[in-house]
Design a protein around this motif. Structure first.
Motif, PDB file in Angstrom:
ATOM      1  N   LEU A  63     107.518  46.502  82.628  1.00  0.00           N
ATOM      2  CA  LEU A  63     105.994  46.072  82.103  1.00  0.00           C
ATOM      3  C   LEU A  63     106.296  47.165  80.315  1.00  0.00           C
ATOM      4  O   LEU A  63     105.679  46.927  80.055  1.00  0.00           O
ATOM      5  CB  LEU A  63     104.524  46.668  83.029  1.00  0.00           C
ATOM      6  N   GLU A  64     107.093  47.915  80.371  1.00  0.00           N
ATOM      7  CA  GLU A  64     106.915  48.614  79.297  1.00  0.00           C
ATOM      8  C   GLU A  64     107.633  48.039  78.319  1.00  0.00           C
ATOM      9  O   GLU A  64     106.871  48.272  76.749  1.00  0.00           O
ATOM     10  CB  GLU A  64     107.702  49.990  79.693  1.00  0.00           C
ATOM     11  N   GLY A  65     109.049  47.446  78.732  1.00  0.00           N
ATOM     12  CA  GLY A  65     109.391  46.321  77.748  1.00  0.00           C
ATOM     13  C   GLY A  65     108.903  45.120  77.520  1.00  0.00           C
ATOM     14  O   GLY A  65     108.448  45.502  76.069  1.00  0.00           O
ATOM     15  N   GLN A  66     107.933  44.454  78.392  1.00  0.00           N
ATOM     16  CA  GLN A  66     106.715  43.404  77.581  1.00  0.00           C
ATOM     17  C   GLN A  66     105.789  43.855  77.079  1.00  0.00           C
ATOM     18  O   GLN A  66     105.315  43.065  76.690  1.00  0.00           O
ATOM     19  CB  GLN A  66     106.737  42.676  79.229  1.00  0.00           C
ATOM     20  N   LYS A  67     105.479  45.632  77.020  1.00  0.00           N
ATOM     21  CA  LYS A  67     104.335  45.534  75.982  1.00  0.00           C
ATOM     22  C   LYS A  67     104.372  45.075  74.763  1.00  0.00           C
ATOM     23  O   LYS A  67     103.998  44.379  73.703  1.00  0.00           O
ATOM     24  CB  LYS A  67     103.284  46.778  76.528  1.00  0.00           C
ATOM     25  N   ARG A 102     116.641  50.474 100.435  1.00  0.00           N
ATOM     26  CA  ARG A 102     118.086  51.180 101.544  1.00  0.00           C
ATOM     27  C   ARG A 102     119.679  51.261 101.136  1.00  0.00           C
ATOM     28  O   ARG A 102     119.801  51.800 101.348  1.00  0.00           O
ATOM     29  CB  ARG A 102     117.577  49.532 102.850  1.00  0.00           C
ATOM     30  N   GLU A 103     120.218  50.284 100.174  1.00  0.00           N
ATOM     31  CA  GLU A 103     120.916  50.510  99.371  1.00  0.00           C
ATOM     32  C   GLU A 103     120.848  51.335  98.682  1.00  0.00           C
ATOM     33  O   GLU A 103     122.520  50.923  97.051  1.00  0.00           O
ATOM     34  CB  GLU A 103     121.976  49.048  99.362  1.00  0.00           C
ATOM     35  N   GLY A 104     120.440  51.391  97.782  1.00  0.00           N
ATOM     36  CA  GLY A 104     120.733  51.796  96.160  1.00  0.00           C
ATOM     37  C   GLY A 104     121.088  51.501  95.232  1.00  0.00           C
ATOM     38  O   GLY A 104     121.351  51.838  94.606  1.00  0.00           O
ATOM     39  N   ILE A 105     119.991  49.824  95.013  1.00  0.00           N
ATOM     40  CA  ILE A 105     120.588  49.560  94.533  1.00  0.00           C
ATOM     41  C   ILE A 105     119.442  49.027  93.272  1.00  0.00           C
ATOM     42  O   ILE A 105     118.247  48.853  94.159  1.00  0.00           O
ATOM     43  CB  ILE A 105     120.505  47.614  94.642  1.00  0.00           C
ATOM     44  N   THR A 106     118.779  48.932  91.365  1.00  0.00           N
ATOM     45  CA  THR A 106     117.692  48.569  91.107  1.00  0.00           C
ATOM     46  C   THR A 106     117.450  47.497  91.124  1.00  0.00           C
ATOM     47  O   THR A 106     117.710  46.807  91.388  1.00  0.00           O
ATOM     48  CB  THR A 106     118.407  48.928  89.502  1.00  0.00           C
ATOM     49  N   LEU A 107     116.232  47.651  91.800  1.00  0.00           N
ATOM     50  CA  LEU A 107     115.239  46.232  92.259  1.00  0.00           C
ATOM     51  C   LEU A 107     114.342  46.069  89.920  1.00  0.00           C
ATOM     52  O   LEU A 107     113.625  47.397  89.607  1.00  0.00           O
ATOM     53  CB  LEU A 107     113.773  47.080  92.429  1.00  0.00           C
ATOM     54  N   VAL A 108     114.540  44.831  90.047  1.00  0.00           N
ATOM     55  CA  VAL A 108     114.557  44.749  87.893  1.00  0.00           C
ATOM     56  C   VAL A 108     114.170  43.832  88.120  1.00  0.00           C
ATOM     57  O   VAL A 108     113.101  43.240  87.076  1.00  0.00           O
ATOM     58  CB  VAL A 108     115.587  44.072  87.783  1.00  0.00           C
ATOM     59  N   ASN A 109     112.562  43.076  89.609  1.00  0.00           N
ATOM     60  CA  ASN A 109     111.843  42.839  89.317  1.00  0.00           C
ATOM     61  C   ASN A 109     110.824  43.396  88.359  1.00  0.00           C
ATOM     62  O   ASN A 109     110.610  44.547  88.310  1.00  0.00           O
ATOM     63  CB  ASN A 109     111.082  42.703  90.462  1.00  0.00           C
ATOM     64  N   SER A 110     109.542  43.227  88.769  1.00  0.00           N
ATOM     65  CA  SER A 110     107.987  43.737  87.656  1.00  0.00           C
ATOM     66  C   SER A 110     107.722  44.848  88.201  1.00  0.00           C
ATOM     67  O   SER A 110     106.696  45.372  87.705  1.00  0.00           O
ATOM     68  CB  SER A 110     107.319  42.576  87.373  1.00  0.00           C
ATOM     69  N   LEU A 111     108.191  44.676  89.657  1.00  0.00           N
ATOM     70  CA  LEU A 111     107.782  45.927  89.990  1.00  0.00           C
ATOM     71  C   LEU A 111     108.449  47.368  89.629  1.00  0.00           C
ATOM     72  O   LEU A 111     107.882  48.339  90.038  1.00  0.00           O
ATOM     73  CB  LEU A 111     108.219  46.020  92.059  1.00  0.00           C
ATOM     74  N   ASN A 112     109.029  47.192  89.386  1.00  0.00           N
ATOM     75  CA  ASN A 112     110.606  48.603  88.031  1.00  0.00           C
ATOM     76  C   ASN A 112     109.243  48.336  87.309  1.00  0.00           C
ATOM     77  O   ASN A 112     109.378  47.695  85.954  1.00  0.00           O
ATOM     78  CB  ASN A 112     111.707  47.741  87.576  1.00  0.00           C
ATOM     79  N   LEU A 163     115.443  47.472  78.928  1.00  0.00           N
ATOM     80  CA  LEU A 163     114.062  48.764  79.276  1.00  0.00           C
ATOM     81  C   LEU A 163     115.153  48.515  80.688  1.00  0.00           C
ATOM     82  O   LEU A 163     115.729  49.472  81.031  1.00  0.00           O
ATOM     83  CB  LEU A 163     113.213  48.266  78.575  1.00  0.00           C
ATOM     84  N   ALA A 164     114.561  47.838  81.466  1.00  0.00           N
ATOM     85  CA  ALA A 164     115.214  47.754  83.167  1.00  0.00           C
ATOM     86  C   ALA A 164     116.397  48.048  82.929  1.00  0.00           C
ATOM     87  O   ALA A 164     117.120  48.678  84.319  1.00  0.00           O
ATOM     88  CB  ALA A 164     114.392  46.780  84.296  1.00  0.00           C
ATOM     89  N   GLY A 181     101.517  34.700  86.382  1.00  0.00           N
ATOM     90  CA  GLY A 181     101.709  34.452  87.692  1.00  0.00           C
ATOM     91  C   GLY A 181     102.204  35.433  88.717  1.00  0.00           C
ATOM     92  O   GLY A 181     101.237  36.040  89.843  1.00  0.00           O
ATOM     93  N   ASN A 182     102.856  36.547  88.379  1.00  0.00           N
ATOM     94  CA  ASN A 182     102.571  37.878  89.316  1.00  0.00           C
ATOM     95  C   ASN A 182     102.392  39.096  88.625  1.00  0.00           C
ATOM     96  O   ASN A 182     101.568  39.902  89.063  1.00  0.00           O
ATOM     97  CB  ASN A 182     104.223  38.394  89.244  1.00  0.00           C
ATOM     98  N   ALA A 183     101.671  38.423  87.545  1.00  0.00           N
ATOM     99  CA  ALA A 183     100.194  39.193  86.610  1.00  0.00           C
ATOM    100  C   ALA A 183     101.135  40.277  85.695  1.00  0.00           C
ATOM    101  O   ALA A 183     100.476  41.432  85.342  1.00  0.00           O
ATOM    102  CB  ALA A 183      99.439  39.379  87.376  1.00  0.00           C
ATOM    103  N   GLY A 184     102.045  40.526  85.744  1.00  0.00           N
ATOM    104  CA  GLY A 184     102.554  41.344  84.957  1.00  0.00           C
ATOM    105  C   GLY A 184     102.409  41.773  83.216  1.00  0.00           C
ATOM    106  O   GLY A 184     102.530  42.475  83.045  1.00  0.00           O
ATOM    107  N   ASN A 185     102.987  40.422  83.630  1.00  0.00           N
ATOM    108  CA  ASN A 185     102.672  40.009  81.442  1.00  0.00           C
ATOM    109  C   ASN A 185     101.065  39.879  80.956  1.00  0.00           C
ATOM    110  O   ASN A 185     100.947  40.780  79.743  1.00  0.00           O
ATOM    111  CB  ASN A 185     102.988  39.257  81.112  1.00  0.00           C
ATOM    112  N   ILE A 186     100.679  40.581  81.755  1.00  0.00           N
ATOM    113  CA  ILE A 186      98.697  40.404  81.219  1.00  0.00           C
ATOM    114  C   ILE A 186      98.492  41.256  81.635  1.00  0.00           C
ATOM    115  O   ILE A 186      98.140  42.354  80.105  1.00  0.00           O
ATOM    116  CB  ILE A 186      97.949  39.524  81.373  1.00  0.00           C
ATOM    117  N   THR A 187      99.094  42.359  82.332  1.00  0.00           N
ATOM    118  CA  THR A 187      99.291  43.537  82.321  1.00  0.00           C
ATOM    119  C   THR A 187      99.744  44.419  81.319  1.00  0.00           C
ATOM    120  O   THR A 187      99.314  44.854  80.626  1.00  0.00           O
ATOM    121  CB  THR A 187      99.521  44.467  84.171  1.00  0.00           C
TER     122      THR A 187
END
Ligand SMILES: *Cc1c(COP(=O)(O)O)cnc(C)c1O
Length: 352
Positions: free
Chosen positions: A160-164, A146-156, A66-67, A186-192
């Motif tokens: 989380l939408e895909g992981q649900k 700064r550079e307009g590159i897409t961040l694909v960590n779970s902050l994106n 999804l990201a 770990g980063n707690a994205g998956n439990i969220t």
């Protein structure tokens, strides 16, 4: 089987115009675990949601499809992530598929060999740093802005939408949500994300009940259990070696709303669960994944109620055992070669 975007299109933030970048992720097996079920007793049934069977070998693919699809829709310049390994392997594969550049920033020497190999073979630009994961994340967040590159960590948020969707699959398979769901944190994205999936299905008139969510952190990297960031997190479970989880609040909400809990498990308990899974259930996952089962066994040992008699428990196994071959062969000494003779073979097999 179609990937998660095609299967759950009406429950995900996509439009007919979104270019779908998919490797047919998801649809992973929910494997019954007879050994764990009999340890718990009371006709409780334990199931392993084996996310190691996603295309790049971890659950990260659910969010990455999804990201990266949304990044393509927004005509991004490329994608970047900080990673303990599996995010980079997944980002590298989906970026390769989409034909865009991918940069991955990793803590040097702290990423399992299989994951590093994947990122390199898929053509990502791998940049090791001297700092840890949390520091790598700070850097990539800043440069992506700064550079307009897409961040694909779970902050994106699309991750989380895909992981649900893992929750949707479990509900389809069991007919309703389990009583209890254990997973590594770990980063707690998956439990969220998993909790979000259960709730959304419930509110849409699907599963009548909701599970208790039990998060499992490694004892040396257990900031949520301790209530404060951990400056130098340490654990053999490198995928959850995180001292300051990005989705900390999401984890607290999931635990509170589901009457769940957050546990710390020692590395030794993680390795015991890893061994049990491989030797008794026939399932080979990476050490971080075994934290969920370590949490289950720890709860059982302390006689805590896990699920009512006859109840159902799901443990997420987040990644494949082949991701971390060094751990698999650590401490094992391969025997010396034998002469190429039948007698020697019989002896080596303990048959004589
Ligand atoms: C990413 C990852 C985790 C941790 O998931 P979070 O969403 O960061 O809590 C656990 N196990 C494996 C194998 C992972 O790759």
């Amino acid at each position: 089987m179609a990937g998660i975007i095609e299967r759950y299109r009406d429950r995900l933030p996509v439009t007919p115009e979104t270019p779908v970048v998919s490797l047919e992720e998801g649809s992973t097996p929910l494997i019954h675990a007879p050994g764990l079920s009999s340890i718990l007793g009371g006709d409780r049934q334990v199931f392993l949601k084996f996310e190691g069977l996603n295309p790049t070998g971890s659950f990260k693919d659910r969010g990455m499809t999804l990201a990266v699809s949304k990044a393509m829709e927004q005509e991004c310049r490329g994608v970047i992530c900080a990673s303990t390994g599996n995010t980079s392997a997944s980002a590298a594969a989906y970026a390769a598929r989409a034909g865009i550049p991918c940069w991955v920033v990793l803590p040097a020497g702290k990423v399992a060999a299989g994951k590093l190999a994947q990122a390199i073979v898929h053509g990502a630009r791998v940049i090791p740093i001297e700092g840890n994961f949390d520091e790598a994340l700070e850097l990539v967040v800043e440069i992506s802005e700064r550079e307009g590159i897409t961040l694909v960590n779970s902050l994106n948020p699309y991750r989380l939408e895909g992981q649900k969707t893992i929750a949707f699959e479990i509900i389809e398979e069991l007919g309703c949500a389990p009583d209890t769901h254990f997973l590594p944190v770990g980063n707690a994205g998956n439990i969220t994300a998993t909790w979000r999936g259960y709730r959304e299905d419930h509110h849409a008139g699907g599963t009548p009940s909701l599970p208790s969510m039990i998060g499992c952190q490694a004892a040396g990297a257990a900031p949520i259990v301790g209530g404060a960031p951990v400056k130098n997190p340490e654990t053999i479970a490198t995928a959850i070696r995180i001292g300051n989880p990005a989705s900390w609040q999401g984890a607290l909400d999931a635990i509170e709303q589901s009457s769940g809990d957050i546990l710390a498990v020692e590395d030794q308990q993680i390795l015991a669960a890893y061994d049990h899974l491989a030797k008794r259930e026939g399932v080979f996952c990476e050490p971080a994944s075994a934290a969920s089962v370590a949490g289950l066994l720890k709860r059982h040992e302390t006689a805590a109620q896990i699920a009512p008699a006859g109840g159902t428990i799901v443990c997420t196994l987040t990644g494949h055992g082949l991701k971390d071959p060094d751990r698999a062969i650590a401490g094992v000494e391969l025997p010396a070669p034998i002469p190429t003779e039948m007698d020697a073979l019989r002896k080596a097999m303990d048959l004589t």
